[in-house]
Design a protein around this motif. Structure first.
Motif, PDB file in Angstrom:
ATOM      1  N   TYR A   1       0.842  -1.189   0.000  1.00 36.33           N
ATOM      2  CA  TYR A   1       0.000   0.000   0.000  1.00 36.33           C
ATOM      3  C   TYR A   1       0.884   1.248   0.000  1.00 36.33           C
ATOM      4  CZ  TYR A   1      -4.299  -2.545   1.221  1.00 36.33           C
ATOM      5  OH  TYR A   1      -5.403  -3.368   1.215  1.00 36.33           O
TER       6      TYR A   1
ATOM      7  N   GLN B   1      -9.789 -12.576   6.273  1.00 39.45           N
ATOM      8  CA  GLN B   1      -9.682 -11.291   5.591  1.00 39.45           C
ATOM      9  C   GLN B   1      -8.794 -10.325   6.365  1.00 39.45           C
ATOM     10  OE1 GLN B   1     -11.689 -10.105   2.789  1.00 39.45           O
ATOM     11  NE2 GLN B   1     -12.274 -12.203   2.379  1.00 39.45           N
TER      12      GLN B   1
ATOM     13  N   TYR C   1     -13.743  -2.516   8.023  1.00 41.63           N
ATOM     14  CA  TYR C   1     -12.679  -2.582   9.013  1.00 41.63           C
ATOM     15  C   TYR C   1     -12.518  -1.221   9.697  1.00 41.63           C
ATOM     16  CZ  TYR C   1     -11.034  -6.294   5.771  1.00 41.63           C
ATOM     17  OH  TYR C   1     -10.929  -7.384   4.945  1.00 41.63           O
TER      18      TYR C   1
ATOM     19  N   TYR D   1      -9.371   0.575  11.777  1.00 44.05           N
ATOM     20  CA  TYR D   1      -7.962   0.493  12.157  1.00 44.05           C
ATOM     21  C   TYR D   1      -7.590   1.716  12.986  1.00 44.05           C
ATOM     22  CZ  TYR D   1      -7.068  -2.989   8.429  1.00 44.05           C
ATOM     23  OH  TYR D   1      -7.059  -4.100   7.617  1.00 44.05           O
TER      24      TYR D   1
ATOM     25  N   LEU E   1      -5.437  -3.346  13.174  1.00 42.43           N
ATOM     26  CA  LEU E   1      -6.856  -3.684  13.132  1.00 42.43           C
ATOM     27  C   LEU E   1      -7.492  -3.606  14.516  1.00 42.43           C
ATOM     28  CD1 LEU E   1      -9.235  -4.786  11.393  1.00 42.43           C
ATOM     29  CD2 LEU E   1      -8.515  -7.072  12.146  1.00 42.43           C
TER      30      LEU E   1
ATOM     31  N   ARG F   1     -13.342  -6.016  12.632  1.00 43.92           N
ATOM     32  CA  ARG F   1     -13.770  -6.295  11.266  1.00 43.92           C
ATOM     33  C   ARG F   1     -15.215  -6.778  11.274  1.00 43.92           C
ATOM     34  NH1 ARG F   1     -13.622 -11.033   7.938  1.00 43.92           N
ATOM     35  NH2 ARG F   1     -12.378 -12.165   9.473  1.00 43.92           N
TER      36      ARG F   1
ATOM     37  N   GLN G   1     -15.985  -9.030  -0.032  1.00 40.11           N
ATOM     38  CA  GLN G   1     -15.551 -10.395   0.223  1.00 40.11           C
ATOM     39  C   GLN G   1     -15.900 -11.290  -0.946  1.00 40.11           C
ATOM     40  OE1 GLN G   1     -17.462 -12.387   3.485  1.00 40.11           O
ATOM     41  NE2 GLN G   1     -15.781 -13.805   3.791  1.00 40.11           N
ATOM     42  N   GLY G   2     -14.925 -12.134  -1.296  1.00 40.53           N
ATOM     43  CA  GLY G   2     -15.138 -13.051  -2.408  1.00 40.53           C
ATOM     44  C   GLY G   2     -14.720 -12.471  -3.737  1.00 40.53           C
TER      45      GLY G   2
ATOM     46  N   TYR H   1      -8.971  -9.265  -1.965  1.00 44.68           N
ATOM     47  CA  TYR H   1      -8.582  -8.879  -0.607  1.00 44.68           C
ATOM     48  C   TYR H   1      -8.287  -7.383  -0.500  1.00 44.68           C
ATOM     49  CZ  TYR H   1      -8.030 -13.851   0.415  1.00 44.68           C
ATOM     50  OH  TYR H   1      -8.235 -15.184   0.605  1.00 44.68           O
ATOM     51  N   GLU H   2      -8.337  -6.691  -1.616  1.00 47.12           N
ATOM     52  CA  GLU H   2      -7.996  -5.272  -1.600  1.00 47.12           C
ATOM     53  C   GLU H   2      -8.949  -4.509  -0.705  1.00 47.12           C
ATOM     54  OE1 GLU H   2      -7.884  -3.439  -5.416  1.00 47.12           O
ATOM     55  OE2 GLU H   2      -7.725  -1.408  -4.605  1.00 47.12           O
ATOM     56  N   GLN H   3      -8.375  -3.728   0.194  1.00 52.32           N
ATOM     57  CA  GLN H   3      -9.153  -2.878   1.073  1.00 52.32           C
ATOM     58  C   GLN H   3      -9.086  -1.442   0.573  1.00 52.32           C
ATOM     59  OE1 GLN H   3      -8.219  -3.484   5.266  1.00 52.32           O
ATOM     60  NE2 GLN H   3      -7.708  -5.619   4.859  1.00 52.32           N
TER      61      GLN H   3
ATOM     62  N   PHE I   1      -9.498   2.326   1.662  1.00 55.07           N
ATOM     63  CA  PHE I   1      -9.444   3.092   2.898  1.00 55.07           C
ATOM     64  C   PHE I   1     -10.059   4.479   2.728  1.00 55.07           C
ATOM     65  CE2 PHE I   1      -6.790   0.774   5.948  1.00 55.07           C
ATOM     66  CZ  PHE I   1      -6.278  -0.215   5.142  1.00 55.07           C
TER      67      PHE I   1
END
Lengths: 111, 114
Positions: free
Chosen positions: A36, A97, B33, B35, B45, B48, B97-98, B101-103, B105
């Protein structure tokens, strides 16, 4: 326990040079990693990812290398530009996750 | 497409006071999420959510922190009472999800406790 760390907290490179940012991880069972980029005042932004069944993955001007033998990850940025100045984090998938982030490396691009 | 929205962007409070942060994830993202990011460190974290269910809150200091995501969309994170050590940036992220995995922000809320 699981941890993700970086060898260098800061990195300064000349504009146009290549940058290499390193990351060490401790969990040999980790199977997925993400890099990132975080600019000042913003949240982290996805750059590139890699699965543990790969050694190398390339994107636009970025390459991630994974060495599972020594549990080491690196991000290479080609022809570094001023806009690349930011803090870079590696993140290791630890379960489901959930990810553990390293402490980050600050990249400064010199004119 | 709008990104993850967080408010407020900045908050200054005195210790022992309560504070709340709000997050609106990307539309359709079922995973959310929270953080905490201390100065010069990576995000850590706190909790979640999968839809409205908190599936991992093991790192949430439950004596003073609470979170909710009642309808599986927006979420709030609350601290009561705040301590000096709570000063940090609180980041919200979402993912599908599915899919990957990229979050994604949000910009975060910078909390200063005096």
């Amino acid at each position: 326990g699981e941890s993700v760390g970086l060898h260098l907290p800061t990195l300064s490179v000349q504009e146009g040079d290549n940058s290499i940012i390193n990351c060490a991880y401790s969990n040999s069972a980790s199977d997925y990693f993400i890099w990132y980029k975080q600019e000042s005042g913003k949240g982290p932004q996805f750059i590139i990812d890699i699965r543990s069944n790969m050694d190398k993955r390339q994107g636009q001007r970025v390459t991630v290398l994974l060495n599972k033998t020594v549990k080491h990850l690196s991000l290479q940025i080609a022809a570094t530009q001023p806009g690349d100045s930011a803090v870079y984090f590696c993140a290791e998938k630890v379960s489901g996750q959930n990810f553990v982030f390293g402490p980050g490396t600050r990249l400064s691009v010199l004119p | 497409e709008a990104g993850v929205v967080q408010s407020p962007r900045y908050k200054i409070i005195e210790k022992k006071q309560p504070v709340a942060f709000w997050c609106n994830p990307i539309s359709g993202h079922n995973t959310l999420y929270w953080y905490r990011q201390n100065l010069g460190q990576g995000p850590e974290l706190l909790i979640r959510y999968e839809n409205e269910e908190a599936v991992d809150d093991s790192q949430l200091p439950k004596d003073r922190f609470s979170a909710e995501r009642l309808k599986g969309v927006d979420s709030t994170l609350k601290i009561q009472p705040a301590e000096l050590g709570d000063s940090a940036v609180y980041l919200c992220a979402s993912s599908l999800q599915g899919h990957s995995y990229e979050q994604y922000f949000g910009p975060g809320t910078r909390l200063t406790v005096t």
